[in-house]
Design an enzyme around this catalytic site. Sequence first.
Site, short mmCIF file in Angstrom:
data_model
loop_
_atom_site.label_atom_id
_atom_site.label_comp_id
_atom_site.label_asym_id
_atom_site.label_seq_id
_atom_site.Cartn_x
_atom_site.Cartn_y
_atom_site.Cartn_z
N ASP A 170 34.94 46.15 45.80
CA ASP A 170 36.31 45.66 45.62
C ASP A 170 37.24 46.33 46.64
OD1 ASP A 170 37.90 43.85 44.26
OD2 ASP A 170 38.32 45.17 42.57
N HIS A 253 38.11 37.40 47.63
CA HIS A 253 38.31 37.16 46.20
C HIS A 253 38.18 35.68 45.85
CE1 HIS A 253 39.53 41.35 45.88
NE2 HIS A 253 39.43 41.20 44.57
N HIS A 256 34.52 35.19 45.51
CA HIS A 256 34.12 35.70 44.19
C HIS A 256 34.33 34.64 43.12
CE1 HIS A 256 35.42 37.14 40.23
NE2 HIS A 256 34.44 38.02 40.34
N HIS A 270 32.03 42.21 39.48
CA HIS A 270 33.13 41.68 40.29
C HIS A 270 33.07 42.19 41.73
CE1 HIS A 270 37.33 40.57 41.29
NE2 HIS A 270 37.40 41.77 41.83
#
Length: 368
Positions: A170, A253, A256, A270
């Site tokens: 992340d 993101h 993702h 994540h």
Amino acid sequence: MTALHAIAQFPSLYKQGPGVLAGLPELVQGLNCDKALILAGPNAWAQAGGIFGQHSNLVHHPFTGECTSPEIDNAVHAIQQGGYGAVVGLGGGKVIDTARAAAHLAGCVPFISAPTVASTDAPTSATTVIYQVDGSFSHYLRSRNPTAVLVDTAIIARAPVRFLVAGLGDALSTWFEAESCRRSGSANVCGGLATLAAGAIARLCYDTIQADGPHAIAACLARMVTPAFERVVEANTLLSGLGFESGGLATAHAVHNGLTRIPACHHALHGEKVAFGVLVGLVLTGAPALQIRQVLEFCQSVGLPSHLAALGCTNPTQAELQAAAEGACAQGESIHNESVAVTPDRVLAAIIIADRLGQDFAMVKPQQ
């Protein structure tokens, strides 16, 4: 068109170090509320619940494991029925997101973030990621930054190392996505342009995980809190949190979110999916081969996945990959903050090429 102003957002208090969770009862008393609801799953409560002793002003409410609208509604009901004056999210990113959303929807009661893992940058932000019951991405909810963030590194050091590694994934995205927003002049998550501080924080996040990532992993494996471990926990949590929110999001993101449409990827964390999304973003925007190689080397050095099979998606169908690409390009997704033209077909090609590059790199430089 209305000109964008520079905007940055921050939590009111951030406190990190071994034992800081012991100060939660006093912090709640300082908010002038009679009692607080602590939303926590069974693992987090088993690790940290005993710290609070017999404080009657802290009441545990169980979390079932996914940040969905029904789970948030359940927590809102508990807050309102119990007359709680504050809400604490104790655990990982999904419980923290659920607690934040519930505190907001229950009447904007104060929210305290208390991560027991350093797996995401959720603890400091005002953004909740909400999923469908089937595990696919649903939508974002913007509310308020936490009243306080308590990061107890003694607890985090005892968590499985996979969570710390996912946090590195992340954090890896933070500078790349903030740079994409800066180049394109796109709005950050706060709805304005990034400040100089946000850009500097995002870069510091990248430099910190590059310098200290492997050492922090070694400390976590030994369940020890070291200076390098403290710096990486801060990078994963505070620097990445401030950097993504006030710097902006882009491809990583969005990819993702697209990958959540593939059931085989649901078991990936994540940050693991986001790390692969960084590679997709570099391919999509035509980044130099050296920069892509540097990211691949970092991922391998800390154990982050760099191809789809490492995410559990060993034999994706063309239809699944197409669905992921279309999800990444949905209206309002952060991938549209890139300075290049974005279409599902281009994103599909970038996913396939990033996957091939990751596979080839893993074959040439196998894990030691």
